[in-house]
Write a protein that holds these residues in place. Structure first.
Motif, PDB file in Angstrom:
ATOM      1  N   VAL A 222     -71.712 -72.632  99.141  1.00 27.82           N
ATOM      2  CA  VAL A 222     -71.809 -71.222  98.241  1.00 27.82           C
ATOM      3  C   VAL A 222     -73.344 -71.382  97.860  1.00 27.82           C
ATOM      4  O   VAL A 222     -74.250 -72.269  98.250  1.00 27.82           O
ATOM      5  CB  VAL A 222     -71.127 -72.246  96.750  1.00 27.82           C
ATOM      6  N   SER A 223     -73.556 -70.065  97.278  1.00 26.56           N
ATOM      7  CA  SER A 223     -75.226 -70.064  97.913  1.00 26.56           C
ATOM      8  C   SER A 223     -75.505 -69.850  96.270  1.00 26.56           C
ATOM      9  O   SER A 223     -75.288 -70.220  95.540  1.00 26.56           O
ATOM     10  CB  SER A 223     -75.616 -68.525  97.796  1.00 26.56           C
TER      11      SER A 223
ATOM     12  N   THR B 247     -75.125 -67.950  93.670  1.00 25.42           N
ATOM     13  CA  THR B 247     -73.500 -67.466  92.908  1.00 25.42           C
ATOM     14  C   THR B 247     -73.472 -68.532  92.355  1.00 25.42           C
ATOM     15  O   THR B 247     -73.142 -68.320  90.880  1.00 25.42           O
ATOM     16  CB  THR B 247     -72.425 -67.847  93.764  1.00 25.42           C
ATOM     17  N   ILE B 248     -74.252 -69.533  92.353  1.00 31.91           N
ATOM     18  CA  ILE B 248     -74.385 -70.507  91.125  1.00 31.91           C
ATOM     19  C   ILE B 248     -75.295 -70.148  89.872  1.00 31.91           C
ATOM     20  O   ILE B 248     -75.084 -70.175  88.712  1.00 31.91           O
ATOM     21  CB  ILE B 248     -75.224 -71.742  91.819  1.00 31.91           C
TER      22      ILE B 248
ATOM     23  N   GLN C 114     -74.042 -79.136  96.785  1.00 27.64           N
ATOM     24  CA  GLN C 114     -74.107 -78.213  98.106  1.00 27.64           C
ATOM     25  C   GLN C 114     -73.086 -78.773  98.614  1.00 27.64           C
ATOM     26  O   GLN C 114     -72.459 -78.581  99.602  1.00 27.64           O
ATOM     27  CB  GLN C 114     -74.736 -76.793  98.092  1.00 27.64           C
TER      28      GLN C 114
ATOM     29  N   PHE D 172     -67.446 -77.365  97.797  1.00 28.97           N
ATOM     30  CA  PHE D 172     -67.641 -76.006  97.596  1.00 28.97           C
ATOM     31  C   PHE D 172     -69.010 -74.929  98.269  1.00 28.97           C
ATOM     32  O   PHE D 172     -69.003 -74.632  99.078  1.00 28.97           O
ATOM     33  CB  PHE D 172     -69.244 -75.993  96.706  1.00 28.97           C
ATOM     34  N   SER D 173     -67.346 -74.199  99.071  1.00 25.82           N
ATOM     35  CA  SER D 173     -67.587 -73.710 100.460  1.00 25.82           C
ATOM     36  C   SER D 173     -66.531 -72.751 100.344  1.00 25.82           C
ATOM     37  O   SER D 173     -65.099 -73.416  99.845  1.00 25.82           O
ATOM     38  CB  SER D 173     -67.227 -74.642 100.987  1.00 25.82           C
ATOM     39  N   HIS D 174     -66.849 -71.343 101.222  1.00 27.25           N
ATOM     40  CA  HIS D 174     -65.641 -70.196 100.668  1.00 27.25           C
ATOM     41  C   HIS D 174     -65.192 -70.096 102.317  1.00 27.25           C
ATOM     42  O   HIS D 174     -65.990 -69.773 103.038  1.00 27.25           O
ATOM     43  CB  HIS D 174     -66.315 -69.483  99.850  1.00 27.25           C
TER      44      HIS D 174
ATOM     45  N   LEU E   1     -65.147 -72.422  91.525  1.00 22.46           N
ATOM     46  CA  LEU E   1     -65.257 -73.075  92.200  1.00 22.46           C
ATOM     47  C   LEU E   1     -66.607 -72.738  91.757  1.00 22.46           C
ATOM     48  O   LEU E   1     -67.782 -74.771  91.267  1.00 22.46           O
ATOM     49  CB  LEU E   1     -65.401 -72.628  93.190  1.00 22.46           C
ATOM     50  N   PRO E   2     -68.073 -72.475  90.795  1.00 21.73           N
ATOM     51  CA  PRO E   2     -69.176 -72.254  90.337  1.00 21.73           C
ATOM     52  C   PRO E   2     -69.090 -73.427  89.177  1.00 21.73           C
ATOM     53  O   PRO E   2     -70.206 -73.705  88.880  1.00 21.73           O
ATOM     54  CB  PRO E   2     -69.244 -71.475  89.954  1.00 21.73           C
TER      55      PRO E   2
ATOM     56  N   THR F 220     -73.500 -67.272  87.783  1.00 15.88           N
ATOM     57  CA  THR F 220     -72.559 -68.040  86.587  1.00 15.88           C
ATOM     58  C   THR F 220     -72.912 -68.708  85.761  1.00 15.88           C
ATOM     59  O   THR F 220     -72.750 -68.961  84.313  1.00 15.88           O
ATOM     60  CB  THR F 220     -71.061 -68.935  87.366  1.00 15.88           C
TER      61      THR F 220
END
Length: 377
Positions: A266-267, A270-271, A205, A259-261, A186-187, A274
């Motif tokens: 996603v934060s 996190t991005i 996002q 882009f979500s869990h 995802l990232p 990566t």
């Protein structure tokens, strides 16, 4: 009509106005000359005659904070709003009890000069832009007559972070793109889309499945910063096909966000984590500590054949990919008007200001081409 009197070595003016239905005496002293007192009184009378409030007791920094709360909170990223709150802290420290109507051009410029001594030109301009917008609304609300930020000098005294640290060079851009295309996380897809669109973090996002038009390779970007930033742009077919494969092979949450869990977007951490790992890996590859693979290896080998050593010596943030996207387009001679609209800037002036250093480099190249053409005629 104002009257004037000298008290000791200074002058004061007095006039009467109707405030909230009552006749009220308006006066102010400590002017060095009668002419100075007359000028101030004339401005105030004009102020009154135009319907502005002469009796408002709005504190400047409080008005600023209320403005950013109404106009920016929940409309910009949390990180961006924190920057506005930081601006408020500076203004509160400099003008703790000053009323909005008492902020003059000289007092504001004095504050700006002191702020500029320890900040970069970019920071000074951003602070001044925020105050200018606040003052414009204060004029509209009938609280002040003039905007004290008019023609404010916004030159900082501190060096900005070197421009070349804020974006990647073309070879680095290409290498990062190939590296991300070799990942199926995802990232990685988030970063790849940022790299090829130049979109803001919050815009990527907030993307939903419905924002992707795979038939025409178009992407709708939900504007998150200005009223003009909501836009639809073209994306290369290869990236869109990768995104389609990613979306089709991953369960979509009821919210529709890509882009979500499990519904949690996603934060930024996190991005950026990566991206930092990818930059360090590419740095290790450029130093021959790690072997590249796939298309990335082929690209690096091709560079070597052209006697272009592959060098990757930067660790950048997600926002730097936006600058990178712009720098690549400028280097390719893409119209600044197109770039401005693609990036979702309010107007071309914003683009010219932010990327002036890149445009200067482009100008030098174009000048060489122009002279070469003229000499050939």
């Amino acid at each position: 009509m104002a009257s004037f009197e000298k008290r000791g070595t200074t002058w004061r003016y007095v006039f009467y106005a109707t405030v909230d239905g009552k006749r009220k005496k308006i006066q102010k002293g400590s002017f060095k000359t009668k002419a100075e007192a007359r000028k101030h009184a004339s401005e105030l009378e004009a102020y009154y005659n135009r319907g502005f409030s002469l009796d408002n007791t709005v504190v400047f920094h409080e008005y600023f904070y209320n403005w950013i709360t109404v106009n920016k909170e929940n409309k910009v990223s949390h990180k961006q709003f924190m920057k506005y709150e930081k601006m408020h802290e500076y203004l509160k420290a400099a003008f703790p009890y000053d009323l909005l109507k008492d902020i003059t051009k000289p007092t504001y410029q004095k504050f700006l000069n002191e702020y500029a001594a320890t900040h970069s030109t970019d920071s000074v301009r951003k602070l001044n832009a925020a105050v200018r917008n606040v003052m414009d609304d204060a004029i509209h609300d009938g609280l002040i007559l003039k905007n004290p930020t008019y023609k404010a000098v916004t030159v900082g005294g501190k060096e900005s972070k070197a421009a070349n640290l804020k974006y990647l060079e073309y070879e680095q851009y290409k290498a990062l793109k190939l590296y991300l295309e070799g990942m199926d996380t995802l990232p990685a897809h988030f970063l790849l889309l940022t790299l090829v669109t130049g979109a803001r973090f919050s815009e990527i996002q907030q993307l939903k499945v419905s924002d992707f038009n795979f038939l025409h390779n178009k992407l709708h970007l939900p504007g998150t910063k200005t009223d003009t930033s909501d836009r639809t742009i073209s994306v290369d077919r290869s990236t869109m096909q990768r995104m389609k494969h990613f979306i089709d092979n991953r369960p979509t949450h009821i919210t529709g966000h890509v882009f979500s869990h499990y519904g949690t977007l996603v934060s930024n951490n996190t991005i950026n984590g990566t991206l930092a790992a990818a930059c360090k890996e590419l740095k290790a590859i450029s130093e021959s500590k790690v072997e590249a693979s796939g298309e990335l290896k082929k690209y690096i080998d091709d560079l070597k054949k052209e006697n272009k050593p592959f060098k990757f010596d930067k660790v950048v943030t997600c926002h730097a990919l936006r600058h990178t996207h712009c720098s690549v387009l400028i280097a390719e001679g893409i119209s600044i008007h197109y770039i401005s609209k693609r990036l979702g800037h309010k107007n071309i002036g914003v683009t010219m200001s932010v990327y002036s250093h890149l445009l200067e480099q482009s100008f030098e190249k174009e000048e060489e081409k122009a002279i070469k053409f003229l000499e050939s005629i």
